[in-house]
Design a protein around this motif. Structure first.
Motif, PDB file in Angstrom:
ATOM      1  N   ARG A 169     -15.960   0.331  55.856  1.00  0.00           N
ATOM      2  CA  ARG A 169     -17.024   1.218  55.361  1.00  0.00           C
ATOM      3  C   ARG A 169     -16.979   1.472  53.931  1.00  0.00           C
ATOM      4  N   ALA A 170     -15.505   1.629  53.459  1.00  0.00           N
ATOM      5  CA  ALA A 170     -15.390   2.193  52.067  1.00  0.00           C
ATOM      6  C   ALA A 170     -15.747   0.807  51.158  1.00  0.00           C
ATOM      7  N   THR A 171     -15.470  -0.259  51.637  1.00  0.00           N
ATOM      8  CA  THR A 171     -15.524  -1.367  50.716  1.00  0.00           C
ATOM      9  C   THR A 171     -16.863  -1.330  49.977  1.00  0.00           C
ATOM     10  N   PRO A 172     -17.885  -1.511  50.749  1.00  0.00           N
ATOM     11  CA  PRO A 172     -19.303  -1.506  50.405  1.00  0.00           C
ATOM     12  C   PRO A 172     -19.608  -0.360  49.312  1.00  0.00           C
ATOM     13  N   LEU A 173     -19.040   0.832  49.604  1.00  0.00           N
ATOM     14  CA  LEU A 173     -19.026   2.026  48.706  1.00  0.00           C
ATOM     15  C   LEU A 173     -18.444   1.825  47.244  1.00  0.00           C
ATOM     16  N   LEU A 174     -17.152   1.021  47.546  1.00  0.00           N
ATOM     17  CA  LEU A 174     -16.642   0.969  46.292  1.00  0.00           C
ATOM     18  C   LEU A 174     -17.093  -0.048  45.537  1.00  0.00           C
ATOM     19  N   ASN A 175     -17.755  -1.172  46.162  1.00  0.00           N
ATOM     20  CA  ASN A 175     -18.438  -2.266  45.511  1.00  0.00           C
ATOM     21  C   ASN A 175     -19.760  -1.704  44.740  1.00  0.00           C
ATOM     22  N   SER A 176     -20.319  -0.851  45.370  1.00  0.00           N
ATOM     23  CA  SER A 176     -21.486  -0.041  44.603  1.00  0.00           C
ATOM     24  C   SER A 176     -21.161   0.739  43.550  1.00  0.00           C
ATOM     25  N   ILE A 177     -19.937   1.323  43.632  1.00  0.00           N
ATOM     26  CA  ILE A 177     -19.316   2.129  42.462  1.00  0.00           C
ATOM     27  C   ILE A 177     -19.361   1.014  41.169  1.00  0.00           C
ATOM     28  N   PHE A 178     -18.996  -0.223  41.435  1.00  0.00           N
ATOM     29  CA  PHE A 178     -18.894  -0.957  40.302  1.00  0.00           C
ATOM     30  C   PHE A 178     -20.408  -1.735  40.135  1.00  0.00           C
ATOM     31  N   LEU A 179     -21.139  -2.223  41.078  1.00  0.00           N
ATOM     32  CA  LEU A 179     -22.158  -3.111  40.871  1.00  0.00           C
ATOM     33  C   LEU A 179     -23.402  -2.124  40.394  1.00  0.00           C
ATOM     34  N   ILE A 180     -23.607  -0.777  40.771  1.00  0.00           N
ATOM     35  CA  ILE A 180     -24.513  -0.150  40.311  1.00  0.00           C
ATOM     36  C   ILE A 180     -24.417   0.296  38.764  1.00  0.00           C
ATOM     37  N   PRO A 181     -23.375   0.710  38.184  1.00  0.00           N
ATOM     38  CA  PRO A 181     -23.204   0.905  37.017  1.00  0.00           C
ATOM     39  C   PRO A 181     -23.393  -0.416  36.070  1.00  0.00           C
ATOM     40  N   LEU A 182     -22.686  -1.455  36.616  1.00  0.00           N
ATOM     41  CA  LEU A 182     -23.024  -2.824  36.067  1.00  0.00           C
ATOM     42  C   LEU A 182     -24.611  -3.484  35.927  1.00  0.00           C
ATOM     43  N   SER A 183     -25.240  -2.902  36.864  1.00  0.00           N
ATOM     44  CA  SER A 183     -26.666  -3.246  37.116  1.00  0.00           C
ATOM     45  C   SER A 183     -27.364  -2.636  36.061  1.00  0.00           C
ATOM     46  N   ILE A 184     -27.109  -1.250  35.988  1.00  0.00           N
ATOM     47  CA  ILE A 184     -27.499  -0.346  34.996  1.00  0.00           C
ATOM     48  C   ILE A 184     -27.235  -0.718  33.549  1.00  0.00           C
ATOM     49  N   LEU A 185     -26.214  -1.045  33.486  1.00  0.00           N
ATOM     50  CA  LEU A 185     -25.903  -1.602  32.157  1.00  0.00           C
ATOM     51  C   LEU A 185     -26.382  -2.822  31.529  1.00  0.00           C
ATOM     52  N   PHE A 186     -26.709  -3.824  32.644  1.00  0.00           N
ATOM     53  CA  PHE A 186     -27.555  -5.038  32.323  1.00  0.00           C
ATOM     54  C   PHE A 186     -29.016  -4.684  32.092  1.00  0.00           C
ATOM     55  N   ILE A 239     -12.393  -2.827  35.057  1.00  0.00           N
ATOM     56  CA  ILE A 239     -10.930  -2.138  34.868  1.00  0.00           C
ATOM     57  C   ILE A 239     -10.964  -0.759  35.567  1.00  0.00           C
ATOM     58  N   PHE A 240     -12.119  -0.035  34.990  1.00  0.00           N
ATOM     59  CA  PHE A 240     -12.254   1.202  35.663  1.00  0.00           C
ATOM     60  C   PHE A 240     -12.500   1.238  37.294  1.00  0.00           C
ATOM     61  N   SER A 241     -13.311   0.482  37.711  1.00  0.00           N
ATOM     62  CA  SER A 241     -13.464   0.251  38.934  1.00  0.00           C
ATOM     63  C   SER A 241     -12.287  -0.205  39.967  1.00  0.00           C
ATOM     64  N   ASP A 242     -11.556  -1.094  39.206  1.00  0.00           N
ATOM     65  CA  ASP A 242     -10.398  -1.456  39.850  1.00  0.00           C
ATOM     66  C   ASP A 242      -9.465  -0.296  40.289  1.00  0.00           C
ATOM     67  N   ASN A 243      -9.283   0.564  39.140  1.00  0.00           N
ATOM     68  CA  ASN A 243      -8.305   1.562  39.048  1.00  0.00           C
ATOM     69  C   ASN A 243      -9.071   2.626  40.347  1.00  0.00           C
ATOM     70  N   ILE A 244     -10.431   2.697  40.231  1.00  0.00           N
ATOM     71  CA  ILE A 244     -10.801   3.766  41.228  1.00  0.00           C
ATOM     72  C   ILE A 244     -10.409   3.283  42.699  1.00  0.00           C
ATOM     73  N   LYS A 245     -10.588   1.775  42.846  1.00  0.00           N
ATOM     74  CA  LYS A 245     -10.262   1.269  44.309  1.00  0.00           C
ATOM     75  C   LYS A 245      -8.631   1.564  44.658  1.00  0.00           C
ATOM     76  N   LYS A 246      -7.857   1.344  43.620  1.00  0.00           N
ATOM     77  CA  LYS A 246      -6.369   1.734  43.584  1.00  0.00           C
ATOM     78  C   LYS A 246      -6.178   3.101  44.139  1.00  0.00           C
ATOM     79  N   ILE A 247      -6.891   4.021  43.426  1.00  0.00           N
ATOM     80  CA  ILE A 247      -6.728   5.417  43.562  1.00  0.00           C
ATOM     81  C   ILE A 247      -7.312   5.942  44.965  1.00  0.00           C
ATOM     82  N   PHE A 248      -8.450   5.247  45.296  1.00  0.00           N
ATOM     83  CA  PHE A 248      -9.161   5.330  46.533  1.00  0.00           C
ATOM     84  C   PHE A 248      -8.207   5.220  47.802  1.00  0.00           C
ATOM     85  N   PHE A 249      -7.721   3.838  47.623  1.00  0.00           N
ATOM     86  CA  PHE A 249      -6.884   3.224  48.689  1.00  0.00           C
ATOM     87  C   PHE A 249      -5.492   3.945  48.802  1.00  0.00           C
TER      88      PHE A 249
END
Length: 493
Positions: free
Chosen positions: A5-22, A233-243
């Protein structure tokens, strides 16, 4: 939270800002391109006007230069020869003007107010008076020039003569009148002649525009790539901190579960102790009865008065008493059975079983019951019984502590919408208002001297909220307290 359950949430933390960025990159790029295109169109519209304005300034300066020359020539004090005539001064001025070099399509012309051309590259116009001269559009050209000169000065636009230039071409001239001599001085240019320069400037502007757009796109791409890298990099750090914290939380949850198990065990042991006291109290009288019947039988036999009827009667009484004791054991035994799965049961059945267990201690209590609940609830019936036992035993303790003369307990059960309610009220004096919000806290007790555990109501709240997804509340009523239990029912009887 499970990792699945956590993985989709963490992916969205990365994908949503990236989508907004594009999206932001595309939006800003399109916006800048559209804005710059509008700006380019605006500049293109003004380039020709700017060139025309520029040439207007040039021809105006040339006319003023000729005007100053004529004005200088008209002053007889400017000549070495004294008394020079007006006609001679005019001829000198005209000779000086004709000596000036101009482009064949950009020239000085002078017309007197009578309509005679004094200076013009087309000598045919000087052969006769041209006051009625018209251009290809039948515009009285000479009169138009003279009228403008009489007004002082100004720009005029007109079609040229067929013999002079392309009849389809406009000409813009600046005309200024020299009133003392009645001359109209003019100098003009053809806008069509500056079109190559305009086109060249427009092409240069387009090149600058395209170069600017390329730079903007390049900068946007570089910024997007850079921000994407930072985001990764930020998303990867969030994942590490989260886990990391997830593992810490899991360890704490395991620790808390063990703590809860210990607390549940302590509460269970406290309840067992209370129930053993009830059992001992409940068995004391039946055992005394068995002992009395046995003694009576022995004395009857010793005195020789024991007959078959007396023996059967005494044995029957002993058998009834032992059945009662056996039923008591079954009632308590059912309470201690460890349930593995949740099952549907009736609230009233759990209540009656609990009252049966507490029967010996309730002999002097006025019990009033209105049981109208008919829908089944789902959970562990023994845990639900434990909640009921906790509430009622607390009332019993309060009766003893507060020396209540006419103790009473009122119990109501009913169904409302999709929920079943159980209300247990007493007249034991209630709970102090400053304490009523704390009674469900761990190790908190209002009966410190009498019950040091402080676990009962805490466990009751955990059972109702965690295992049955309901709630338990306490509120003071006149002369006592009311506990309300609300749990969801199945809607079935």
């Amino acid at each position: 939270m499970r990792e699945s359950r956590a993985t989709p949430l963490l992916n969205s933390i990365f994908l949503i800002p990236l989508s907004i960025l594009f999206i932001f990159f595309i939006f800003t790029t399109v916006l800048i391109i559209n804005y710059n295109s509008s700006l380019l169109e605006h500049e293109i519209r003004h380039i020709k006007n700017d060139y025309i304005t520029f040439y207007k300034d040039i021809v105006k300066k040339e006319v003023y230069k000729i005007y100053n020359l004529i004005e200088y020539s008209s002053n007889k004090d400017n000549y070495v020869i004294k008394g020079i005539s007006l006609e001679t001064r005019k001829k000198i001025a005209l000779n000086r003007i004709e000596a000036m070099k101009y482009d064949e399509n950009e020239y000085i012309f002078i017309i007197d107010y009578k309509g005679d051309f004094l200076v013009h590259p087309n000598n045919n116009l000087a052969e006769k008076n041209q006051i009625n001269l018209k251009n290809t559009k039948d515009t009285p050209l000479t009169k138009k020039i003279i009228n403008q000169a009489k007004e002082g000065e100004g720009f005029i636009t007109y079609k040229t003569l067929k013999e002079i230039n392309d009849p389809k071409s406009d000409k813009i001239s600046f005309v200024k009148g020299y009133t003392p001599w009645g001359w109209a001085i003019g100098y003009g240019f053809y806008p069509n002649n500056i079109l190559p320069r305009v086109e060249k400037e427009i092409n240069n502007q387009k090149k600058r525009h395209n170069s600017f757009i390329k730079k903007i796109i390049l900068v946007n791409v570089l910024l997007t790539v850079l921000l994407s890298i930072v985001l990764i990099i930020f998303s990867d750090n969030i994942k590490k901190i989260f886990f990391k914290y997830k593992r810490i939380i899991e360890k704490k949850e395991i620790k808390n579960r063990k703590k809860d198990q210990i607390i549940y065990h302590q509460s269970k042991m406290a309840t067992i102790g209370e129930l053993l006291n009830i059992i001992s109290h409940q068995w004391r009288q039946p055992l005394s009865q068995i002992n009395s019947l046995t003694l009576d039988t022995y004395l009857e036999q010793k005195q020789g008065s024991l007959n078959e009827d007396i023996l059967k009667k005494n044995m029957s009484n002993i058998e009834d008493i032992t059945k009662y004791l056996s039923q008591t054991i079954d009632d308590f035994g059912n309470y201690f059975i460890q349930e593995k799965d949740k099952k549907p049961f009736l609230c009233n059945n759990a209540l009656n079983s609990s009252l049966k267990i507490l029967a010996p201690t309730l002999k002097n209590i006025d019990i009033q019951m209105v049981l109208s609940s008919q829908n089944r609830i789902t959970g562990f019936i023994t845990l639900f019984q434990q909640v009921i036992l906790t509430i009622i035993t607390n009332s019993l303790d309060a009766f003893n502590i507060n020396n209540i003369k006419n103790p009473g307990i009122t119990i109501k059960s009913y169904d409302k919408e999709n929920y079943t309610y159980l209300e247990i009220s007493d007249n034991a004096g209630g709970i102090k208002e400053e304490n009523i919000n704390k009674i469900f806290d761990l190790y908190y007790s209002t009966k410190i001297k009498h019950s040091p555990s402080g676990l009962g109501l805490y466990i009751a709240k955990k059972i109702i909220e965690n295992t049955m997804k309901g709630y338990i509340r306490a509120q003071n009523i006149p002369n006592g307290v009311k506990f309300t239990i609300k749990v969801q029912n199945n809607g079935t009887k």
